[in-house]
Design an enzyme around this catalytic site. Sequence first.
Site, PDB file in Angstrom:
ATOM      1  N   LEU A 173      -7.417 -16.164 -11.619  1.00 55.72           N
ATOM      2  CA  LEU A 173      -7.733 -16.239 -13.046  1.00 55.72           C
ATOM      3  C   LEU A 173      -7.890 -14.835 -13.613  1.00 55.72           C
ATOM      4  O   LEU A 173      -7.138 -14.399 -14.475  1.00 55.72           O
ATOM      5  CB  LEU A 173      -9.019 -17.062 -13.241  1.00 55.72           C
ATOM      6  CG  LEU A 173      -9.651 -17.030 -14.633  1.00 55.72           C
ATOM      7  CD1 LEU A 173      -8.714 -17.640 -15.668  1.00 55.72           C
ATOM      8  CD2 LEU A 173     -11.012 -17.726 -14.625  1.00 55.72           C
ATOM      9  N   ASP A 174      -8.895 -14.123 -13.131  1.00 56.90           N
ATOM     10  CA  ASP A 174      -9.156 -12.741 -13.509  1.00 56.90           C
ATOM     11  C   ASP A 174      -9.599 -12.010 -12.248  1.00 56.90           C
ATOM     12  O   ASP A 174     -10.750 -12.155 -11.826  1.00 56.90           O
ATOM     13  CB  ASP A 174     -10.254 -12.697 -14.572  1.00 56.90           C
ATOM     14  CG  ASP A 174     -10.732 -11.280 -14.902  1.00 56.90           C
ATOM     15  OD1 ASP A 174     -10.087 -10.317 -14.444  1.00 56.90           O
ATOM     16  OD2 ASP A 174     -11.759 -11.145 -15.583  1.00 56.90           O
ATOM     17  N   PRO A 175      -8.665 -11.310 -11.598  1.00 59.21           N
ATOM     18  CA  PRO A 175      -7.318 -10.968 -12.053  1.00 59.21           C
ATOM     19  C   PRO A 175      -6.294 -12.066 -11.763  1.00 59.21           C
ATOM     20  O   PRO A 175      -6.415 -12.786 -10.773  1.00 59.21           O
ATOM     21  CB  PRO A 175      -6.993  -9.718 -11.239  1.00 59.21           C
ATOM     22  CG  PRO A 175      -7.719  -9.933  -9.944  1.00 59.21           C
ATOM     23  CD  PRO A 175      -8.998 -10.648 -10.311  1.00 59.21           C
TER      24      PRO A 175
END
Length: 384
Positions: A130-132
Amino acid sequence: MSDLVPASGTVHWIGTGLSTGSGLAGLCETAARVRVWHRTEERAAEALDRLALTGRAEPRAYALPALTADLAPGDVVVSMLPAPEHAGILAACVSRGAHFACSSYVSDAVLEQVPAARAAGVVVLTESGLDPGIDHLFAHSLVARARDAIGAGTAASYRLTSYCGGIPSVPNDFRYRFSWAPLGVLNALRSPARYIEDGAETVAARPWEATRRHVVDGEAFEVYPNRDSVPFVEQYGMPDAWRPRTFVRGTLRLEGWLRAWEAVFEELKGGDDDRIAALARELAAAYPTTDADRDRVVLAVSLDVEGPAGRSWSGAYLLDLVGDEEESAMARCVSRTLALGVGHILDGSLPPGLNRAAETAARSEQWLRELALDGLEFTLRVDA
């Protein structure tokens, strides 16, 4: 570059924590064989039962020597373990000609092994969660659209912000829900953040002290910078002729978070590693995640470019998902994105060496289309 080791069709998925979800189920449909590794074979079997995957994947007791002995050339190893574990697993992969994938940021210990992996024909896929991960896809897509509209060689200034957070769907007094290891959350807050503000590089020794109000789709949140944003100016392909006014990648929290966490911040200012580890355990006990809890993931990436003679372009992606009784929003986003990347290792479309979720605008658009087809919902707004 050495020839790519052909994928064998076997996937080894190590760890079944909070970020493991339906992406693993998808791989059980597409891969020839899936082995799920946990601390014990019994725990692995329990995880498969919890995920309704009993009989669709093989449970295994994880130890690095056991994994190494089980690897064959072209196998794909997916590590859901903490980032410090990745270097040892990657070394085993390179020695056996197996490919490696994770959702974490690239560490120096992993980078050191990339030349050997490339020479061995091994894919090293990182930053594919997702993040990253999805944040990279959004950013590359926005930059490509802005380049087409403004021109890469045109003098311009820009503002790029990328904020992501896992938060409770129903706000609580603590203004947070642990969607990953509490110690990891606290240690991230202890790490200085570097970013660009008012056209200059800025460092926040205590990231939470740079918290500000941020409105997304009419809703107010609190955001603060996280890690080192500056290298992503180059990674996202920002044109040299464009001058950054703001460039920050950071974390999003519910409004009121800064006040709710005041006691935590006081501990972070003076606590040593042992005290912070103890604090993480205390917070986990005080704010447990129950089966009735529903998490929410918000990822907002925006780019505003101002060119000459009043020419301007603005674009923004928004992902806003709430978990359900079958799967948390965090697990859905991380595991489906990572599984998508593993799928591209299996089909041979990723080259040997280091790969991230997106290295080009074309790949970003492809992955975003595939994620949308896989049921991951997000929106794009463009104002030219």
